[in-house]
Motif scaffolding. Structure first.
Motif, mmCIF file in Angstrom:
data_model
loop_
_atom_site.group_PDB
_atom_site.id
_atom_site.type_symbol
_atom_site.label_atom_id
_atom_site.label_comp_id
_atom_site.label_asym_id
_atom_site.label_seq_id
_atom_site.Cartn_x
_atom_site.Cartn_y
_atom_site.Cartn_z
ATOM 1 N N VAL A 48 28.933 -7.448 -29.845
ATOM 2 C CA VAL A 48 27.671 -6.741 -30.067
ATOM 3 C C VAL A 48 27.329 -6.061 -28.751
ATOM 4 O O VAL A 48 27.017 -6.722 -27.757
ATOM 5 C CB VAL A 48 26.547 -7.697 -30.501
ATOM 6 C CG1 VAL A 48 25.259 -6.902 -30.745
ATOM 7 C CG2 VAL A 48 26.947 -8.460 -31.763
ATOM 8 N N ASP A 49 27.389 -4.733 -28.742
ATOM 9 C CA ASP A 49 27.292 -3.943 -27.522
ATOM 10 C C ASP A 49 26.039 -3.076 -27.546
ATOM 11 O O ASP A 49 25.697 -2.491 -28.574
ATOM 12 C CB ASP A 49 28.540 -3.041 -27.431
ATOM 13 C CG ASP A 49 28.428 -1.992 -26.347
ATOM 14 O OD1 ASP A 49 28.570 -2.362 -25.168
ATOM 15 O OD2 ASP A 49 28.202 -0.805 -26.676
ATOM 16 N N SER A 169 33.281 -4.781 -34.195
ATOM 17 C CA SER A 169 32.414 -4.318 -33.116
ATOM 18 C C SER A 169 31.149 -3.684 -33.669
ATOM 19 O O SER A 169 31.175 -2.967 -34.670
ATOM 20 C CB SER A 169 33.150 -3.323 -32.215
ATOM 21 O OG SER A 169 33.648 -2.232 -32.977
ATOM 22 N N VAL A 170 30.036 -3.953 -32.989
ATOM 23 C CA VAL A 170 28.732 -3.392 -33.327
ATOM 24 C C VAL A 170 28.191 -2.706 -32.078
ATOM 25 O O VAL A 170 28.220 -3.283 -30.988
ATOM 26 C CB VAL A 170 27.744 -4.492 -33.773
ATOM 27 C CG1 VAL A 170 26.375 -3.898 -34.082
ATOM 28 C CG2 VAL A 170 28.292 -5.255 -34.978
ATOM 29 N N ASP A 202 32.205 7.112 -26.195
ATOM 30 C CA ASP A 202 31.834 7.228 -27.602
ATOM 31 C C ASP A 202 31.823 5.862 -28.300
ATOM 32 O O ASP A 202 32.539 5.633 -29.271
ATOM 33 C CB ASP A 202 32.808 8.155 -28.336
ATOM 34 C CG ASP A 202 32.368 8.445 -29.767
ATOM 35 O OD1 ASP A 202 31.164 8.312 -30.070
ATOM 36 O OD2 ASP A 202 33.245 8.789 -30.597
ATOM 37 N N PRO A 203 31.010 4.923 -27.814
ATOM 38 C CA PRO A 203 30.992 3.588 -28.424
ATOM 39 C C PRO A 203 30.535 3.604 -29.886
ATOM 40 O O PRO A 203 31.006 2.787 -30.683
ATOM 41 C CB PRO A 203 30.015 2.812 -27.537
ATOM 42 C CG PRO A 203 29.139 3.854 -26.925
ATOM 43 C CD PRO A 203 30.032 5.035 -26.711
ATOM 44 N N GLY A 204 29.643 4.536 -30.243
ATOM 45 C CA GLY A 204 29.213 4.609 -31.629
ATOM 46 C C GLY A 204 30.336 5.002 -32.558
ATOM 47 O O GLY A 204 30.449 4.481 -33.672
ATOM 48 N N VAL A 209 30.254 -0.918 -36.771
ATOM 49 C CA VAL A 209 28.863 -0.798 -37.212
ATOM 50 C C VAL A 209 28.080 -0.096 -36.110
ATOM 51 O O VAL A 209 28.060 -0.559 -34.972
ATOM 52 C CB VAL A 209 28.223 -2.173 -37.495
ATOM 53 C CG1 VAL A 209 26.776 -2.006 -37.932
ATOM 54 C CG2 VAL A 209 29.020 -2.931 -38.551
ATOM 55 N N LEU A 210 27.453 1.028 -36.446
ATOM 56 C CA LEU A 210 26.574 1.727 -35.515
ATOM 57 C C LEU A 210 25.127 1.489 -35.944
ATOM 58 O O LEU A 210 24.767 1.748 -37.099
ATOM 59 C CB LEU A 210 26.859 3.224 -35.510
ATOM 60 C CG LEU A 210 25.870 4.103 -34.728
ATOM 61 C CD1 LEU A 210 25.868 3.720 -33.250
ATOM 62 C CD2 LEU A 210 26.202 5.575 -34.914
ATOM 63 N N VAL A 211 24.320 0.995 -35.016
ATOM 64 C CA VAL A 211 22.919 0.705 -35.293
ATOM 65 C C VAL A 211 22.052 1.617 -34.440
ATOM 66 O O VAL A 211 22.198 1.643 -33.211
ATOM 67 C CB VAL A 211 22.576 -0.773 -34.984
ATOM 68 C CG1 VAL A 211 21.112 -1.059 -35.288
ATOM 69 C CG2 VAL A 211 23.486 -1.704 -35.769
#
Length: 223
Positions: A48-49, A169-170, A202-204, A209-211
């Protein structure tokens, strides 16, 4: 993850377009991430990043709590407990942006003590904490046995795009204006680093999951 269309191209039953952003509550977000984890057999490594104001530690803790009733042993590991000693971390000063981006985290120790043993074919013995950055000394911590279906939930900042071995990964994204308002004045020097991280790594795009976390109490999820 984005819901798939059926073979005839129809939208999912809830009407959500693949890749659409939908608002949820923090509780529903934790349930969504938990469901992704429980759908996978064996050990799982979840990351969770997000920048500190987005609350990655808070979401990780909520997922750990939700996993236990589901019968999955879970361990929350904070990246902040795997930083390098101050003599290395702050070698070029307390506000060196390059070091903050790539040099503060002890990636080798995190792999060796957490992510590699938590792999499906790993030994399963994980060290929850390594280095107390405030006191600048090692923790006196015992290893934990994950068992065959245990879950490691790693939370922290600037974690994606490093090639860390994880299974899900989130990424929690917060816009620049909100991030500036919610960041402690002593930490404002880190904001250019988070902007660069979003632009270059570009982590998203890399995350499962992109929040959208401009308002952490009213998050929105892609897909």
């Amino acid at each position: 993850m984005s819901p798939a269309r059926s073979a005839n191209g129809a939208r999912p039953a809830d009407g959500t377009r693949p890749g659409a952003i939908r608002p949820v509550s923090p509780e529903v977000l934790a349930e969504h991430v938990t469901a992704l984890v429980t759908a996978r057999p064996g050990r799982v490594r979840l990351v969770v990043d997000g920048a500190p104001p987005t609350g990655p530690d808070r979401l990780a803790a909520a997922v750990v709590e939700a996993l236990r009733p589901a019968g999955r042993a879970a361990l929350h590991v904070r990246a902040a407990d795997f930083l390098r000693p101050a003599s290395v971390r702050l070698e070029y000063g307390h506000q060196d942006e390059e070091m903050f981006l790539d040099g503060w985290l002890d990636e080798g120790a995190l792999r060796r003590e957490v992510l590699d043993p938590a792999a499906p074919d790993g030994a399963g013995r994980v060290l929850p904490r390594l280095w107390d950055a405030e006191r600048d000394r090692a923790y006196r911590e015992e290893y934990r046995d994950l068992g065959p279906s245990g879950v490691v939930v790693l939370s922290g900042s600037l974690l994606l795009g490093r090639g860390l071995p994880v299974d899900i990964s989130v990424h929690l994204r917060m816009g620049g204006a909100q991030l500036h308002r919610r960041t402690h004045p002593d930490d404002l020097w880190t904001l250019p680093v988070f902007e660069r991280y979003e632009r270059e790594r570009d982590p998203g795009g890399a995350a499962d999951v992109l929040v959208m976390a401009d308002h952490p109490d009213r998050p929105a999820v892609r897909g």
